[in-house]
Design a protein around this motif. Structure first.
Motif, PDB file in Angstrom:
ATOM      1  N   ILE A  37      18.115  22.141  14.724  1.00 36.64           N
ATOM      2  CA  ILE A  37      18.561  21.656  13.673  1.00 36.64           C
ATOM      3  C   ILE A  37      19.022  20.056  13.801  1.00 36.64           C
ATOM      4  CG2 ILE A  37      20.027  21.539  11.549  1.00 36.64           C
ATOM      5  CD1 ILE A  37      19.480  24.249  11.582  1.00 36.64           C
ATOM      6  N   ALA A  38      20.058  19.808  14.539  1.00 37.94           N
ATOM      7  CA  ALA A  38      20.802  18.655  14.792  1.00 37.94           C
ATOM      8  C   ALA A  38      19.432  17.404  15.205  1.00 37.94           C
ATOM      9  CB  ALA A  38      21.787  18.345  16.003  1.00 37.94           C
ATOM     10  N   ALA A  39      18.517  18.060  16.101  1.00 39.54           N
ATOM     11  CA  ALA A  39      17.661  17.689  16.729  1.00 39.54           C
ATOM     12  C   ALA A  39      16.541  16.064  15.415  1.00 39.54           C
ATOM     13  CB  ALA A  39      16.337  18.047  18.065  1.00 39.54           C
ATOM     14  N   ALA A  40      16.048  17.471  14.695  1.00 43.58           N
ATOM     15  CA  ALA A  40      15.379  17.005  12.905  1.00 43.58           C
ATOM     16  C   ALA A  40      15.867  16.300  11.926  1.00 43.58           C
ATOM     17  CB  ALA A  40      14.857  18.183  12.992  1.00 43.58           C
ATOM     18  N   LYS A  41      17.449  16.260  12.232  1.00 43.80           N
ATOM     19  CA  LYS A  41      18.238  15.401  11.276  1.00 43.80           C
ATOM     20  C   LYS A  41      17.471  14.220  10.865  1.00 43.80           C
ATOM     21  CE  LYS A  41      21.394  12.460  14.586  1.00 43.80           C
ATOM     22  NZ  LYS A  41      22.660  12.064  14.918  1.00 43.80           N
ATOM     23  N   PRO A  44      12.470  15.324   7.363  1.00 46.89           N
ATOM     24  CA  PRO A  44      12.600  16.566   6.499  1.00 46.89           C
ATOM     25  C   PRO A  44      11.840  17.549   6.200  1.00 46.89           C
ATOM     26  CG  PRO A  44      12.345  14.476   5.621  1.00 46.89           C
ATOM     27  CD  PRO A  44      12.611  14.357   7.136  1.00 46.89           C
ATOM     28  N   VAL A  45      10.576  17.363   7.074  1.00 48.00           N
ATOM     29  CA  VAL A  45      10.241  18.801   7.747  1.00 48.00           C
ATOM     30  C   VAL A  45      10.245  19.328   8.841  1.00 48.00           C
ATOM     31  CG1 VAL A  45       7.935  18.977   7.728  1.00 48.00           C
ATOM     32  CG2 VAL A  45       7.896  16.868   6.892  1.00 48.00           C
ATOM     33  N   ALA A  46      10.665  18.850   9.206  1.00 51.57           N
ATOM     34  CA  ALA A  46      11.516  19.574  10.706  1.00 51.57           C
ATOM     35  C   ALA A  46      12.650  19.929  10.602  1.00 51.57           C
ATOM     36  CB  ALA A  46      11.284  18.624  12.063  1.00 51.57           C
ATOM     37  N   LEU A  47      13.594  18.983   9.468  1.00 56.03           N
ATOM     38  CA  LEU A  47      14.320  20.102   9.745  1.00 56.03           C
ATOM     39  C   LEU A  47      14.685  21.232   8.477  1.00 56.03           C
ATOM     40  CD1 LEU A  47      17.776  19.680   9.064  1.00 56.03           C
ATOM     41  CD2 LEU A  47      18.009  17.886   7.209  1.00 56.03           C
ATOM     42  N   SER A  48      13.875  21.281   7.134  1.00 54.00           N
ATOM     43  CA  SER A  48      13.396  22.261   6.232  1.00 54.00           C
ATOM     44  C   SER A  48      13.303  23.649   7.591  1.00 54.00           C
ATOM     45  CB  SER A  48      12.390  21.511   5.283  1.00 54.00           C
ATOM     46  OG  SER A  48      11.492  21.804   5.916  1.00 54.00           O
ATOM     47  N   ASP A  49      12.267  23.351   8.382  1.00 53.91           N
ATOM     48  CA  ASP A  49      11.375  24.379   8.773  1.00 53.91           C
ATOM     49  C   ASP A  49      12.246  25.175   9.946  1.00 53.91           C
ATOM     50  OD1 ASP A  49       8.649  23.770   7.713  1.00 53.91           O
ATOM     51  OD2 ASP A  49       7.822  22.775   9.555  1.00 53.91           O
ATOM     52  N   ALA A  50      12.894  24.580  10.247  1.00 55.55           N
ATOM     53  CA  ALA A  50      14.078  24.851  10.805  1.00 55.55           C
ATOM     54  C   ALA A  50      15.158  25.520  10.167  1.00 55.55           C
ATOM     55  CB  ALA A  50      14.989  24.138  12.141  1.00 55.55           C
ATOM     56  N   ARG A  51      15.484  24.966   8.941  1.00 51.30           N
ATOM     57  CA  ARG A  51      16.180  25.819   8.773  1.00 51.30           C
ATOM     58  C   ARG A  51      15.624  27.139   7.173  1.00 51.30           C
ATOM     59  NH1 ARG A  51      20.104  20.746   6.600  1.00 51.30           N
ATOM     60  NH2 ARG A  51      21.753  20.702   8.211  1.00 51.30           N
ATOM     61  N   LEU A  52      14.793  26.612   7.103  1.00 53.56           N
ATOM     62  CA  LEU A  52      13.782  28.059   6.552  1.00 53.56           C
ATOM     63  C   LEU A  52      14.199  29.531   7.549  1.00 53.56           C
ATOM     64  CD1 LEU A  52      11.035  26.491   4.941  1.00 53.56           C
ATOM     65  CD2 LEU A  52      13.284  27.830   3.599  1.00 53.56           C
ATOM     66  N   ASP A  53      14.388  28.698   8.551  1.00 53.62           N
ATOM     67  CA  ASP A  53      13.576  29.774  10.123  1.00 53.62           C
ATOM     68  C   ASP A  53      14.938  30.624   9.686  1.00 53.62           C
ATOM     69  OD1 ASP A  53      11.267  29.519  10.524  1.00 53.62           O
ATOM     70  OD2 ASP A  53      11.978  28.000  12.825  1.00 53.62           O
ATOM     71  N   GLN A  54      16.326  30.377   9.525  1.00 56.75           N
ATOM     72  CA  GLN A  54      17.448  31.141  10.002  1.00 56.75           C
ATOM     73  C   GLN A  54      17.620  31.659   8.286  1.00 56.75           C
ATOM     74  OE1 GLN A  54      19.976  27.874  10.490  1.00 56.75           O
ATOM     75  NE2 GLN A  54      20.176  28.574  12.413  1.00 56.75           N
ATOM     76  N   THR A  55      17.263  30.906   7.098  1.00 52.42           N
ATOM     77  CA  THR A  55      17.964  30.965   5.789  1.00 52.42           C
ATOM     78  C   THR A  55      16.597  32.296   5.366  1.00 52.42           C
ATOM     79  OG1 THR A  55      16.876  29.365   4.646  1.00 52.42           O
ATOM     80  CG2 THR A  55      19.162  29.517   5.547  1.00 52.42           C
ATOM     81  N   LEU A  56      15.551  32.401   5.229  1.00 55.33           N
ATOM     82  CA  LEU A  56      14.496  32.462   4.201  1.00 55.33           C
ATOM     83  C   LEU A  56      14.084  33.735   4.732  1.00 55.33           C
ATOM     84  CD1 LEU A  56      12.651  31.850   2.129  1.00 55.33           C
ATOM     85  CD2 LEU A  56      10.791  31.392   3.292  1.00 55.33           C
ATOM     86  N   THR A  57      14.696  35.072   4.700  1.00 55.30           N
ATOM     87  CA  THR A  57      14.559  36.236   5.274  1.00 55.30           C
ATOM     88  C   THR A  57      13.921  37.122   3.839  1.00 55.30           C
ATOM     89  OG1 THR A  57      16.862  36.667   3.583  1.00 55.30           O
ATOM     90  CG2 THR A  57      16.783  36.317   5.978  1.00 55.30           C
ATOM     91  N   PRO A  58      13.316  38.590   4.005  1.00 58.35           N
ATOM     92  CA  PRO A  58      12.520  39.207   2.996  1.00 58.35           C
ATOM     93  C   PRO A  58      13.017  38.946   1.902  1.00 58.35           C
ATOM     94  CG  PRO A  58      12.018  39.839   5.122  1.00 58.35           C
ATOM     95  CD  PRO A  58      13.084  39.265   5.271  1.00 58.35           C
ATOM     96  N   VAL A 314      19.067  15.759   4.328  1.00 58.55           N
ATOM     97  CA  VAL A 314      20.297  16.030   5.175  1.00 58.55           C
ATOM     98  C   VAL A 314      20.389  16.778   6.326  1.00 58.55           C
ATOM     99  CG1 VAL A 314      20.248  14.129   3.320  1.00 58.55           C
ATOM    100  CG2 VAL A 314      21.589  16.158   2.856  1.00 58.55           C
ATOM    101  N   PHE A 315      21.053  16.323   7.429  1.00 59.04           N
ATOM    102  CA  PHE A 315      21.540  16.864   8.548  1.00 59.04           C
ATOM    103  C   PHE A 315      23.354  16.438   8.287  1.00 59.04           C
ATOM    104  CE2 PHE A 315      23.935  16.541  12.063  1.00 59.04           C
ATOM    105  CZ  PHE A 315      23.821  17.974  12.675  1.00 59.04           C
ATOM    106  N   ALA A 316      24.404  17.526   7.936  1.00 55.18           N
ATOM    107  CA  ALA A 316      25.326  17.483   7.029  1.00 55.18           C
ATOM    108  C   ALA A 316      25.755  17.674   8.168  1.00 55.18           C
ATOM    109  CB  ALA A 316      25.723  17.658   5.592  1.00 55.18           C
ATOM    110  N   GLY A 317      25.555  18.195   9.947  1.00 53.17           N
ATOM    111  CA  GLY A 317      26.530  19.240   9.835  1.00 53.17           C
ATOM    112  C   GLY A 317      26.284  20.374  10.684  1.00 53.17           C
TER     113      GLY A 317
END
Length: 351
Positions: A37-41, A44-58, A314-317
């Motif tokens: 996530i930090a590397a993709a800050k 926006p495409v890479a950032l959203s993909d990384a965050r979806l991997d963490q949050t988009l559960t079934p 955006v990457f807010a930390g």
């Protein structure tokens, strides 16, 4: 040192190594996610993909789809279905049936939505936007909005500077669109979208503030007063002429860039996608990031924004858990290195 003592020392080393390996393995995944996530800050495409991997559960996917269906928002529901298909998640048969019913209902109101969009610039679906754009291209919609702001002034209220600036920019872009045989249509349509979102109160407070400040600097007060006065007298010819002078020289370029970003989002995510973006973006730079995200992710953009909010742009930390995992992993690896060094020294002396 006796053989028993050597065996005991070896067992201690191995036990400590096993504990450190377990601790490192436990923190590899969350630390990797945090670093990714930090590397993709800035992307926006890479950032959203990384965050979806963490949050988009079934369960998160199903809840988002249900929210779109319950709100009667077929576009959002479609966006979740498309996103789910990309990530190996699928709607239930009951959800699919509800979506089909929404699709059928949307077609029944298209003509009414077009008319409402033309007359008032209201509603936020594709048909209503087509009507609003048709009204603005003829100059009717922008003059209508100038007249509305003039009426506020007549009542002693404060005019919306952003609507005035966008309407003035829209009139200039409309004229340029006709003369350029449609080359500036994307920018013209994007300005219509942002103006509609402002009138509906859909812009985030920071974005509305920054755009209003920019519009305030771009607007010629004397020409604005003349234009609003002419509009209040229903002198449309004079209002149109004055509106052409409302924007200061060079100011149109910034409105054109704003319109082009909004148009990119519209082409890939629809009119409601634009309003979803301006509800979370806080400045023009974030709007440009959203345009990049929409260009890459298309119909899934609305579902991504509904799941991640401004975090898609955006990457807010890093979350505290991710920071702890990174430091824990580093500590475990350093511990393993020191343990291996000590064991090597001890083994060398024994040999």
């Amino acid at each position: 040192m006796t053989l028993a003592s050597a065996r005991a020392r070896t067992s201690v080393f191995l036990a400590l190594a096993a504990i450190l390996l377990w601790f490192a393995a436990k923190n590899v995944a969350p630390a990797y996610d945090g670093l990714r996530i930090a590397a993709a800050k800035e992307d926006p495409v890479a950032l959203s993909d990384a965050r979806l991997d963490q949050t988009l559960t079934p369960s998160r996917f199903s809840a988002g789809l249900d929210a779109g269906l319950s709100a009667g928002d077929a576009d959002l529901a479609e966006s979740f279905v498309t996103l789910g298909r990309m990530r190996g998640l699928s709607a239930t048969a009951e959800q699919q049936a509800r979506l089909e019913a929404l699709r059928a209902k949307a077609g029944e109101t298209a003509a009414e939505d077009f008319a409402q969009g033309f007359l008032h610039g209201s509603r936020d679906n594709g048909a209503a936007f087509a009507g609003a754009l048709a009204g603005d291209l003829t100059g009717y919609g922008d003059l209508r909005d100038l007249l509305s702001e003039a009426e506020k002034v007549r009542r002693g209220e404060q005019a919306d500077e952003l609507v005035v600036g966008l309407a003035a920019a829209g009139l200039a872009l409309s004229a340029a669109t006709w003369s350029s045989v449609g080359a500036l249509l994307p920018a013209r349509s994007g300005v219509t979208l942002v103006k509609g979102a402002q009138k509906a109160g859909r812009l985030s407070a920071p974005l509305a503030k920054s755009l209003t400040a920019a519009a305030g600097k771009a607007v010629d007060r004397e020409a604005l007063t003349a234009g609003l006065g002419a509009a209040a007298r229903f002198d449309l010819a004079a209002a149109r002429a004055a509106a052409a002078r409302v924007l200061r020289p060079g100011a149109l370029a910034s409105f054109r860039a704003l319109g082009e970003d909004a148009a990119t989002i519209y082409r890939r995510a629809g009119a409601r996608g634009v309003k979803d973006v301006v509800a979370v973006a806080e400045n023009g730079a974030e709007l440009r990031k959203a345009a990049r995200l929409a260009a890459a992710r298309g119909g899934t953009t609305r579902a991504i924004l509904a799941t991640l909010g401004r975090g898609a742009l955006v990457f807010a930390g890093l979350a505290s858990a991710a920071v702890e995992a990174i430091f824990a992993l580093i500590g475990a690896l350093l511990g393993l290195a020191l343990l291996a060094q000590r064991f090597g020294f001890w083994l060398g002396r024994r040999i």
